[in-house]
Every structure is written in structure tokens, then in C-alpha cells.
Design a protein around this motif. Structure first.
Motif, mmCIF file in Angstrom:
data_model
loop_
_atom_site.group_PDB
_atom_site.id
_atom_site.type_symbol
_atom_site.label_atom_id
_atom_site.label_comp_id
_atom_site.label_asym_id
_atom_site.label_seq_id
_atom_site.Cartn_x
_atom_site.Cartn_y
_atom_site.Cartn_z
ATOM 1 N N HIS A 56 -37.032 -22.108 27.490
ATOM 2 C CA HIS A 56 -37.085 -21.430 28.744
ATOM 3 C C HIS A 56 -36.604 -22.302 29.787
ATOM 4 C CE1 HIS A 56 -37.779 -18.398 31.703
ATOM 5 N NE2 HIS A 56 -37.809 -17.474 30.706
ATOM 6 N N THR A 57 -35.571 -22.004 30.710
ATOM 7 C CA THR A 57 -35.350 -23.080 31.836
ATOM 8 C C THR A 57 -36.430 -22.953 33.020
ATOM 9 O OG1 THR A 57 -34.142 -21.132 32.865
ATOM 10 C CG2 THR A 57 -33.003 -22.709 31.207
ATOM 11 N N GLU A 58 -37.401 -21.763 32.978
ATOM 12 C CA GLU A 58 -38.180 -21.816 34.203
ATOM 13 C C GLU A 58 -39.901 -21.938 33.402
ATOM 14 O OE1 GLU A 58 -37.792 -17.954 36.027
ATOM 15 O OE2 GLU A 58 -35.931 -18.498 36.786
ATOM 16 N N LEU B 152 -38.203 -16.179 25.300
ATOM 17 C CA LEU B 152 -38.136 -15.295 26.856
ATOM 18 C C LEU B 152 -39.429 -14.795 27.032
ATOM 19 C CD1 LEU B 152 -34.579 -13.392 26.078
ATOM 20 C CD2 LEU B 152 -35.306 -15.212 27.876
ATOM 21 N N GLU C 183 -22.692 -17.831 22.369
ATOM 22 C CA GLU C 183 -22.805 -17.666 23.741
ATOM 23 C C GLU C 183 -24.339 -17.868 24.278
ATOM 24 O OE1 GLU C 183 -20.289 -17.344 25.381
ATOM 25 O OE2 GLU C 183 -18.662 -16.904 23.762
ATOM 26 N N PRO C 184 -24.534 -18.720 25.237
ATOM 27 C CA PRO C 184 -26.012 -19.114 25.522
ATOM 28 C C PRO C 184 -26.455 -17.688 26.474
ATOM 29 C CG PRO C 184 -24.353 -20.249 26.932
ATOM 30 C CD PRO C 184 -23.522 -19.555 25.936
ATOM 31 N N GLN C 185 -27.872 -17.289 26.175
ATOM 32 C CA GLN C 185 -28.281 -16.392 26.870
ATOM 33 C C GLN C 185 -29.086 -16.743 28.439
ATOM 34 O OE1 GLN C 185 -31.208 -13.883 24.863
ATOM 35 N NE2 GLN C 185 -30.093 -13.990 22.985
ATOM 36 N N HIS C 186 -29.045 -15.910 29.164
ATOM 37 C CA HIS C 186 -29.447 -16.193 30.501
ATOM 38 C C HIS C 186 -31.263 -16.558 30.223
ATOM 39 C CE1 HIS C 186 -30.404 -15.694 34.789
ATOM 40 N NE2 HIS C 186 -31.494 -14.938 34.587
ATOM 41 N N LEU C 187 -31.160 -17.766 31.018
ATOM 42 C CA LEU C 187 -32.694 -18.279 31.250
ATOM 43 C C LEU C 187 -32.965 -19.223 30.120
ATOM 44 C CD1 LEU C 187 -34.920 -15.581 32.676
ATOM 45 C CD2 LEU C 187 -34.002 -17.339 33.872
ATOM 46 N N TYR D 81 -35.151 -16.152 19.834
ATOM 47 C CA TYR D 81 -34.965 -15.990 21.540
ATOM 48 C C TYR D 81 -35.876 -15.525 22.176
ATOM 49 C CZ TYR D 81 -30.339 -18.287 21.314
ATOM 50 O OH TYR D 81 -29.387 -19.232 20.919
ATOM 51 N N GLU E 36 -32.184 -22.501 27.676
ATOM 52 C CA GLU E 36 -31.290 -23.784 27.461
ATOM 53 C C GLU E 36 -31.277 -24.094 26.075
ATOM 54 O OE1 GLU E 36 -31.695 -28.380 28.524
ATOM 55 O OE2 GLU E 36 -33.139 -27.035 29.399
#
Length: 292
Positions: free
Chosen positions: A269-271, A137, A151-155, A133, A157
């Protein structure tokens, strides 16, 4: 701002030493020191405190670190976006994966991928799923194929690919394996070898015991499932292993009414702009979704 100096700064912050950064970047320690001196002179701040062999970030260094990641990630993102324009699937694909998935799930997919896309240079990094992770990140890997977090983490997917059934197991001669209709309370009374307390699999099994007001007798722990299987096979303890690892060395414990599983899949990473190589590998993973 010189990007080589910034890369050296991140390497020192992550490794905790100038020598460790030099090994990572294949540079001598004086060369690393020169880069940091140049960066400190350019920014007019001290970035590291050097106390003997201990190297720690100063307040300015702590403030720079997340921005340094952001600068390098934006640059890498721009390079990928421009490279993607020609539509060719090539270049380097940095892939993080757990040891278990790398050994038991990925080989046929990697074989297919390398045959279909020979111009892609695969950089496969083996690590714990939890560590992967951070690799995603911080932009050090494009895709990680791992045990997914509950539980999914922020940013992040997370895309499930395999439903990985888990079985309680013991050595064939263990009392738990030779008795039918075993209860979870009986299992809790015997020594166990568990995945490390920081692992997602540990939390899945721990929650099962807690839901019945029980505490497992954890005698040993390790993050390597192959090591756990060996310890179980020689009769030291019981454990929980993926069903795909079961053979004549270990026997399932007959626990009625209990079904455990974990989700294996990939994260990104979503971004981040993905390379064509990463997109092609994702498509291959998606084509195997929901298979055992």
C-alpha cells in the motif's frame, strides 16, 4: 471510540455473521454481540440488520466501514512508525502469497529471512493473488507476493521480481503433444482446463486467443495450478502452466512463434508505513529480482 468494538464490527462485516467474527477474533458470540451493542449505543445508530441468520450492514454500517478501516490502519501505521525508531528488525510480519509462489518460489527466501531475522514472527496467509490485493488495500497484510495484475490498482505499488514463463502443455500421449508445428487454432479445438476466470493468468491466456479471433474450448477451471497439472497429466485437457512446473508428467505443446509470461512480484500500500521487518523482506525479494 473503542477499538475492540470497531475490530468486532469489521470482523462481522467481512465474515457476514456474528459467529464467524467470533471465530476470527477467538471470542464467544455473546462477547461479539456485546461489543456491537456498545458501539451502536456509542454512535446512536443501528449498524446491522439481523434477519434470521442473515446479517447485513445498514446504511450507517456501510458508511462506517471504510472509516473503520481507516481508523485501524492509522493506528497500526503509528505503531509501526514508533517501533521502527529503534532500528530493530522484529515483531510480526503479515505476508500474503499465492499457493503456487508459496510452494515454488518463497521457501528458500523464507529460510534465509528467518535465519537472518529470528526476532520476526512470520504470519503467512495463502490465498489467490486477486484476493491479496484486498488484503493489502484493507491493511490486513503488509506485503503480498503474488502474480501481478496486468493493470496496477490505485494505492497499490507493484514491484516485479520474477518473469514467469508460461507453456502450453498436455499429457505426453495427447495428440497436441505428439504433433509438431501446432497452431493456436488447432489447440482451441481441444478441451482445455483453465485457471479460474477471475485470475490474472486466465486473462493473459484469454487475450492471446482473442487477439487471433479464437475462443478456447474451456471444459473445466480451477484456481489451483497443481490441480490443473494433475488434470492435464491424466489426459483430460490441455492447459497453460508455469515452465517451472513442467516435468515428465506433462509435455510442452510445440506452438511456434508464441511466447507467454506473467510477472510475479510483491505489492504494498502506497500510504502505509512499513515495518522494519517488511523493509528487510522487500530487500531480500529485490535481491532476487529478474531471476528465473
Amino acid at each position: 471510540m473503542d477499538l475492540a468494538n470497531l475490530t468486532a464490527f469489521i470482523a462481522i462485516a467481512e465474515s457476514g455473521s456474528f459467529s464467524g467474527a467470533g471465530e476470527r477474533l477467538h471470542l464467544t458470540q455473546p462477547a461479539i454481540s456485546k461489543r456491537i451493542a456498545g458501539l451502536e449505543q456509542q454512535l446512536d445508530v443501528r449498524l446491522f440488520d439481523r434477519l434470521g441468520r442473515e446479517v447485513t450492514l445498514t446504511e450507517a454500517g456501510r458508511a462506517l466501514l471504510p472509516r473503520a478501516y481507516q481508523i485501524l490502519n492509522v493506528l497500526d501505521d503509528t505503531r509501526r512508525a514508533l517501533t521502527n525508531l529503534n532500528g530493530e528488525v522484529s515483531g510480526r510480519l503479515t505476508l500474503a502469497t499465492s499457493h503456487h509462489i508459496g510452494l515454488h518460489r518463497l521457501p528458500p527466501l523464507l529460510r534465509t529471512f528467518t535465519r537472518q531475522y529470528p526476532k520476526v514472527a512470520l504470519d503467512i496467509q495463502f490465498m489467490d493473488s486477486e484476493a491479496a490485493y484486498d488484503e493489502i488495500l484493507h491493511g490486513r497484510a503488509e506485503i503480498a507476493v503474488i502474480t501481478l495484475a496486468p493493470e496496477p490498482q490505485h494505492l497499490i505499488e507493484a514491484v516485479p521480481v520474477w518473469d514467469d514463463a508460461l507453456d502450453f502443455v498436455a499429457a505426453p500421449e495427447h495428440p497436441l503433444a505428439r504433433t509438431g508445428g501446432v497452431t493456436l487454432a488447432e489447440v482451441a479445438g481441444h478441451p482445455a482446463v483453465f485457471p479460474g476466470g477471475n485470475t490474472f493468468t486466465h486473462h493473459i491466456v484469454q487475450r492471446l486467443f482473442e487477439s487471433q479471433g479464437l475462443t478456447p474450448n474451456i471444459a473445466m477451471s480451477t484456481n489451483y495450478l497443481e490441480t490443473i497439472k494433475m488434470m492435464v497429466s491424466i489426459g483430460l485437457a490441455w492447459s497453460v502452466l508455469p515452465r517451472t512446473m513442467l516435468d515428465e508428467q506433462v509435455a510442452p505443446i510445440a506452438l511456434s512463434g508464441i511466447q507467454l509470461s506473467r510477472q510475479l512480484g510483491y505489492i504494498l500500500h502506497t500510504e502505509r508505513t512499513l515495518s522494519n521487518a517488511a523493509k528487510a523482506f522487500m530487500a531480500l525479494l529485490n535481491s532476487h529480482a529478474s531471476t528465473v
